[in-house]
Design an enzyme around this catalytic site. Structure first.
Site, PDB file in Angstrom:
ATOM      1  N   THR A  75       0.820  -1.225   0.000  1.00 53.53           N
ATOM      2  CA  THR A  75       0.000   0.000   0.000  1.00 53.53           C
ATOM      3  C   THR A  75       0.848   1.268   0.000  1.00 53.53           C
ATOM      4  O   THR A  75       0.352   2.347  -0.305  1.00 53.53           O
ATOM      5  CB  THR A  75      -0.894   0.047   1.255  1.00 53.53           C
ATOM      6  OG1 THR A  75      -0.037   0.179   2.404  1.00 53.53           O
ATOM      7  CG2 THR A  75      -1.736  -1.206   1.404  1.00 53.53           C
ATOM      8  N   ASP A  92      17.469   1.164  -1.731  1.00 54.00           N
ATOM      9  CA  ASP A  92      16.826   1.158  -0.408  1.00 54.00           C
ATOM     10  C   ASP A  92      17.847   1.608   0.641  1.00 54.00           C
ATOM     11  O   ASP A  92      18.810   0.890   0.948  1.00 54.00           O
ATOM     12  CB  ASP A  92      16.309  -0.258  -0.097  1.00 54.00           C
ATOM     13  CG  ASP A  92      15.469  -0.259   1.174  1.00 54.00           C
ATOM     14  OD1 ASP A  92      15.978   0.179   2.229  1.00 54.00           O
ATOM     15  OD2 ASP A  92      14.306  -0.672   1.113  1.00 54.00           O
ATOM     16  N   ASP A  96      18.389  -0.712   3.786  1.00 52.38           N
ATOM     17  CA  ASP A  96      19.104  -1.951   3.462  1.00 52.38           C
ATOM     18  C   ASP A  96      20.580  -1.676   3.179  1.00 52.38           C
ATOM     19  O   ASP A  96      21.466  -2.443   3.575  1.00 52.38           O
ATOM     20  CB  ASP A  96      18.460  -2.625   2.243  1.00 52.38           C
ATOM     21  CG  ASP A  96      17.161  -3.321   2.601  1.00 52.38           C
ATOM     22  OD1 ASP A  96      16.954  -3.614   3.791  1.00 52.38           O
ATOM     23  OD2 ASP A  96      16.344  -3.567   1.690  1.00 52.38           O
TER      24      ASP A  96
HETATM   25  C1  PRP Z   1      12.281   4.220   3.487  1.00 50.17           C
HETATM   26  C2  PRP Z   1      13.023   5.522   3.733  1.00 50.17           C
HETATM   27  C3  PRP Z   1      11.922   6.448   4.134  1.00 50.17           C
HETATM   28  C4  PRP Z   1      10.743   5.967   3.319  1.00 50.17           C
HETATM   29  C5  PRP Z   1      10.537   6.920   2.184  1.00 50.17           C
HETATM   30  O1  PRP Z   1      12.030   3.569   4.671  1.00 50.17           O
HETATM   31  O2  PRP Z   1      14.034   5.433   4.698  1.00 50.17           O
HETATM   32  O3  PRP Z   1      11.600   6.396   5.525  1.00 50.17           O
HETATM   33  O4  PRP Z   1      11.088   4.673   2.816  1.00 50.17           O
HETATM   34  O5  PRP Z   1       9.433   6.570   1.442  1.00 50.17           O
HETATM   35  P1  PRP Z   1       8.121   7.460   1.364  1.00 50.17           P
HETATM   36  O6  PRP Z   1       8.569   8.877   1.141  1.00 50.17           O
HETATM   37  O7  PRP Z   1       7.422   6.897   0.165  1.00 50.17           O
HETATM   38  O8  PRP Z   1       7.337   7.286   2.606  1.00 50.17           O
HETATM   39  P2  PRP Z   1      11.323   2.132   4.744  1.00 50.17           P
HETATM   40  O9  PRP Z   1       9.847   2.304   4.805  1.00 50.17           O
HETATM   41  O10 PRP Z   1      11.869   1.283   3.642  1.00 50.17           O
HETATM   42  O11 PRP Z   1      11.746   1.598   6.159  1.00 50.17           O
HETATM   43  P3  PRP Z   1      13.211   1.228   6.702  1.00 50.17           P
HETATM   44  O12 PRP Z   1      13.971   2.533   6.842  1.00 50.17           O
HETATM   45  O13 PRP Z   1      12.910   0.597   8.014  1.00 50.17           O
HETATM   46  O14 PRP Z   1      13.862   0.319   5.726  1.00 50.17           O
HETATM   47  N1  URA Z   2      12.842   4.296   0.296  1.00 50.87           N
HETATM   48  C1  URA Z   2      14.142   4.105  -0.033  1.00 50.87           C
HETATM   49  O1  URA Z   2      14.953   3.696   0.807  1.00 50.87           O
HETATM   50  N2  URA Z   2      14.518   4.362  -1.291  1.00 50.87           N
HETATM   51  C2  URA Z   2      13.661   4.824  -2.219  1.00 50.87           C
HETATM   52  O2  URA Z   2      14.084   5.067  -3.374  1.00 50.87           O
HETATM   53  C3  URA Z   2      12.320   5.011  -1.856  1.00 50.87           C
HETATM   54  C4  URA Z   2      11.937   4.744  -0.580  1.00 50.87           C
END
Ligand code: PRP
Ligand code: URA
Length: 208
Positions: free
Chosen positions: A107, A199, A202
């Site tokens: 989502t 990511d 990651d």
């Molecule tokens: C990633 C990133 C942001 C988010 C950005 O985190 O670090 O927090 O996605 O995406 P958005 O602008 O579409 O909300 P993620 O949800 O992958 O979590 P993580 O940092 O725990 O891997």
């Molecule tokens: N979160 C990430 O870490 N990378 C992207 O490009 C988008 C969302």
């Protein structure tokens, strides 16, 4: 668009190219995010309010300036954590709050799983940290949560953003300043930033 600062400095460009590179390993990626955050902090804090104080040097009494307001750093977990140390080194008096959010892979909605902020957040300048501003959902959710806890003066510090995320944040709170090292072209079909850096969580923590 007003209130957006794309920081333009040779060292910022250099370090951003390093973290964009898919062959940059976890250790160098983590170190570079840390350095980039520190370089960005210099610009992000350029207009922080100061107050005049008396300073006794070994020679004479003079006046100097110190920060007038507390700074609270709030990383969005996980990836924002990678930016904390670089900024904290420059502002050692800053308090650190944490907000845990993850983006549902289907989502794309952000889910909050943790929040701890100091009560002084009400009167502080808040630096909200997340290297990636993609759809903008996570940052908007974080701002709503921080405002519930009384935060009034928030600036967002990211590294790579895109027009979709900027538009979402801007339409939610046009007064919140956005600081980025780069504004990329947009999102792909999985809502990853293109060209982006992949990511961020990651790559920081070696989880893929
Ligand atoms: C990633 C990133 C942001 C988010 C950005 O985190 O670090 O927090 O996605 O995406 P958005 O602008 O579409 O909300 P993620 O949800 O992958 O979590 P993580 O940092 O725990 O891997
Ligand atoms: N979160 C990430 O870490 N990378 C992207 O490009 C988008 C969302």
């Amino acid at each position: 668009m007003s209130n957006i600062h794309i920081l333009d400095h040779p060292l910022i460009h250099h370090k951003l190219s390093l973290i964009r590179n898919k062959d940059t390993e976890t250790k160098l990626f983590r170190e570079t995010v840390d350095e980039l955050a520190a370089l960005m902090a210099y610009e992000v804090t350029r207009d922080l309010p100061t107050k005049v104080v008396d300073v006794h040097t070994p020679i004479a009494l003079t006046q100097g300036k110190v920060l007038a307001k507390e700074v609270v750093i709030v990383p969005i977990l996980r990836a924002g954590l990678g930016m904390v140390a670089g900024i904290q080194n420059l502002i050692p008096t800053a308090k650190v709050g944490h907000i845990g959010l993850y983006r549902d892979e289907v989502t794309l909605e952000p889910h909050e799983y943790y929040l701890k902020v100091p009560p002084t957040i009400r009167d502080a300048t808040v630096l909200l940290l997340d290297p990636m501003l993609a759809t903008g959902g996570s940052v908007v959710a974080a701002i709503k949560a921080l405002e519930k806890h009384g935060a009034k003066d928030i600036r967002f510090v990211g590294m790579v953003g895109c027009p979709e995320g900027v538009a979402k944040l801007h339409s939610f709170r046009p007064d919140i300043a956005i600081y980025l090292a780069a504004l990329d072209q947009g999102l792909n079909e999985h809502s990853y930033i293109v060209p982006g850096l992949g990511d961020a969580g990651d790559r920081l923590y070696g989880t893929k």
